[in-house]
Scaffold this active site. Structure first.
Site, PDB file in Angstrom:
ATOM      1  N   SER A 100       0.806  -1.225   0.000  1.00 47.21           N
ATOM      2  CA  SER A 100       0.000   0.000   0.000  1.00 47.21           C
ATOM      3  C   SER A 100       0.836   1.272   0.000  1.00 47.21           C
ATOM      4  O   SER A 100       0.341   2.328  -0.364  1.00 47.21           O
ATOM      5  CB  SER A 100      -0.926   0.016   1.220  1.00 47.21           C
ATOM      6  OG  SER A 100      -0.165  -0.137   2.401  1.00 47.21           O
ATOM      7  N   ASP A 149      -4.299   7.413   8.164  1.00 50.75           N
ATOM      8  CA  ASP A 149      -5.397   6.557   8.622  1.00 50.75           C
ATOM      9  C   ASP A 149      -4.980   5.526   9.668  1.00 50.75           C
ATOM     10  O   ASP A 149      -5.697   4.567   9.912  1.00 50.75           O
ATOM     11  CB  ASP A 149      -6.019   5.830   7.410  1.00 50.75           C
ATOM     12  CG  ASP A 149      -5.013   4.943   6.706  1.00 50.75           C
ATOM     13  OD1 ASP A 149      -3.840   4.895   7.142  1.00 50.75           O
ATOM     14  OD2 ASP A 149      -5.384   4.285   5.713  1.00 50.75           O
ATOM     15  N   HIS A 152      -1.071   4.384   7.203  1.00 53.16           N
ATOM     16  CA  HIS A 152      -0.420   5.049   6.071  1.00 53.16           C
ATOM     17  C   HIS A 152      -0.156   6.524   6.336  1.00 53.16           C
ATOM     18  O   HIS A 152      -0.780   7.122   7.210  1.00 53.16           O
ATOM     19  CB  HIS A 152      -1.291   4.882   4.823  1.00 53.16           C
ATOM     20  CG  HIS A 152      -1.663   3.447   4.570  1.00 53.16           C
ATOM     21  ND1 HIS A 152      -2.908   2.949   4.859  1.00 53.16           N
ATOM     22  CD2 HIS A 152      -0.924   2.415   4.106  1.00 53.16           C
ATOM     23  CE1 HIS A 152      -2.931   1.651   4.555  1.00 53.16           C
ATOM     24  NE2 HIS A 152      -1.752   1.307   4.107  1.00 53.16           N
TER      25      HIS A 152
END
Ligand SMILES: *[C@@H]1O[C@H](CO)[C@@H](O)[C@H](O)[C@H]1NC(C)=O
Ligand SMILES: *[C@@H]1O[C@H](CO)[C@@H](O)[C@H](O)[C@H]1NC(C)=O
Ligand SMILES: *[C@@H]1O[C@H](CO)[C@@H](O)[C@H](O)[C@H]1NC(C)=O
Length: 392
Positions: free
Chosen positions: A49, A355, A358
């Site tokens: 990610s 979040d 991240h």
């Protein structure tokens, strides 16, 4: 005889000035640096990610609004409020943002492609999505297999001409491209979430790094030459680890110490593996990028760099870290009988963690600015010179 000598001298004089001309030219190019820049025409990216520009979203579920809000004004599959480090990397070469390989809608691979997906690991894990705490099925070896197929099929499609030709990379780009890799965080973090102990995850590191090495070699065998490889960040500073292991020992900045030590151990082994690869792959330019140190400075020295509340989630809910494992950014939770939407904080440009897992676009930009200079590279090579084996 005389005329011959004169003739010879003339040539020689011409020769000398010709050589001089080139000496002056190369000095000039060393001074302004332009002569050594790599001009990568494409980027091929692999990872999780930290660099997924839409792969996981295309394959499974799109992260909700407010993801992407800061830059794209809509969710794009990126795990941030805006751009990722890989976006800043592409932009620095004047290249478009990378389309995800798994995205069948509107993708354009003319200047590269992105094989990264959120929650990917290097090593196959026992739990795969959509199971709880599952990892991406697109682990590094699968990303490599997708790339291998991509390399052949794009050329076949390109030959069909027309619009197809403009969507596919040129054949020579595969050799000239920059190959970027940022993966490993989920091999560690995912392990902790599957209740592996610190000792168990540490013991897994040699195998994880071995698989990483195999994949870099496989890319090399397909013609990849320039590698820009990020190490893994200080996972113990991120709320998803801090909160889950609330009783873990903290360092002076509030990061979970032992979890960061596992990340540092992984990084050490990764660095050693890349040293070996440089010997084994004589034509490869392999740059190891210490992203850990840059990310850690955001937690240890946040005020100095214009950031605040580095341990606290911007878009999250509840507790010391403003983070909950049951409700995420953009989701709703019922509290005292009323629905609460988890919305982002107001001072996004000053926040580090988006979040809970991240980074914000602001943090990503900061990290890019630091690493692109070469100050965190081994060998000390800036991003735009990453086709060179050693610094000049
Ligand atoms: C794909 O992107 C390239 C580079 O940005 C552009 O020149 C080309 O026109 C695009 N192709 C299509 C079909 O949009
Ligand atoms: C929910 O109610 C409790 C008890 O009245 C209160 O302490 C708490 O602050 C409330 N939570 C929210 C988010 O309003
Ligand atoms: C915590 O998250 C909420 C949204 O749930 C947000 O409004 C608030 O600004 C955040 N708090 C901090 C300190 O970031």
């Amino acid at each position: 005889m005389t005329s011959n000598t004169t003739h010879f001298l003339t040539i020689n004089k011409f020769h000398v000035s010709f050589v001089l001309f080139f000496i002056v030219l190369s000095i000039a190019s060393i001074v302004n640096g332009s002569g050594n820049e790599c001009n990568f025409p494409a980027i091929f990216n692999f990872g999780d990610s930290n660099s997924d520009t839409g792969g996981m979203a295309a394959a499974f579920v799109q992260p909700p609004t407010p993801y992407g809000e800061t830059y794209f004004n809509r969710p794009t599959g990126r795990s941030s409020d805006g751009r990722l480090i890989i976006d800043f990397i592409a932009d620095s070469f004047g290249l478009p943002f990378l389309s995800a390989y798994l995205d069948s809608l509107g993708a354009n691979y003319s200047h590269g492609g992105n094989f990264a997906t959120a929650s990917s690991t290097i090593k196959l894990t026992p739990i795969i999505l959509p199971q709880l705490n599952g990892q991406s099925p697109f682990l590094l070896g699968i990303q490599y297999a997708q790339f291998a197929q991509f390399k052949v099929r794009t050329q076949f499609i390109k030959q069909q001409g027309g619009v197809f030709a403009t969507l596919m990379p040129k054949k020579e780009y595969f050799h000239k491209a920059l190959y970027t890799i940022d993966i490993g965080q989920n091999d560690l973090g995912g392990g902790f979430y599957r209740v592996m102990t610190i000792q168990q995850v540490t013991a897994d590191v040699p195998e994880i790094v071995k698989i990483f090495k195999i994949n870099v070699k496989a890319l090399y065998n397909l013609g990849a030459r320039s590698f820009w490889i990020h190490n893994t960040g200080p996972i113990g500073c991120l709320p998803y680890i801090s909160l889950k292991f609330i009783f873990a020992e903290r360092d002076q900045y509030g990061c979970a110490k032992q979890y960061n030590e596992v990340a540092q151990h992984f990084n050490l082994k990764l660095k050693e593996a890349l040293d070996q690869l440089r010997e084994e792959l004589p034509q490869a330019a392999i740059t190891y990028v210490d992203i850990y140190s840059v990310k850690y400075s955001l937690f240890s020295n946040s005020a100095k760099y214009g950031f605040e509340q580095p341990l606290v989630t911007c878009c999250g809910f509840g507790g010391e870290y403003n983070y909950s494992t049951t409700v995420g950014c953009g989701q709703t939770i019922e509290v005292n009988g009323s629905q609460i939407l988890v919305v982002p904080c107001e001072n996004r440009p000053k926040r580090v963690v988006w979040d809970g897992i991240h980074y914000t676009e602001a943090a990503n930009k900061f990290i890019f600015d630091q690493i692109s200079t070469g100050a965190f590279s081994d060998p000390p090579i800036p991003l735009n010179m990453a086709c060179h084996r050693t610094s000049i």
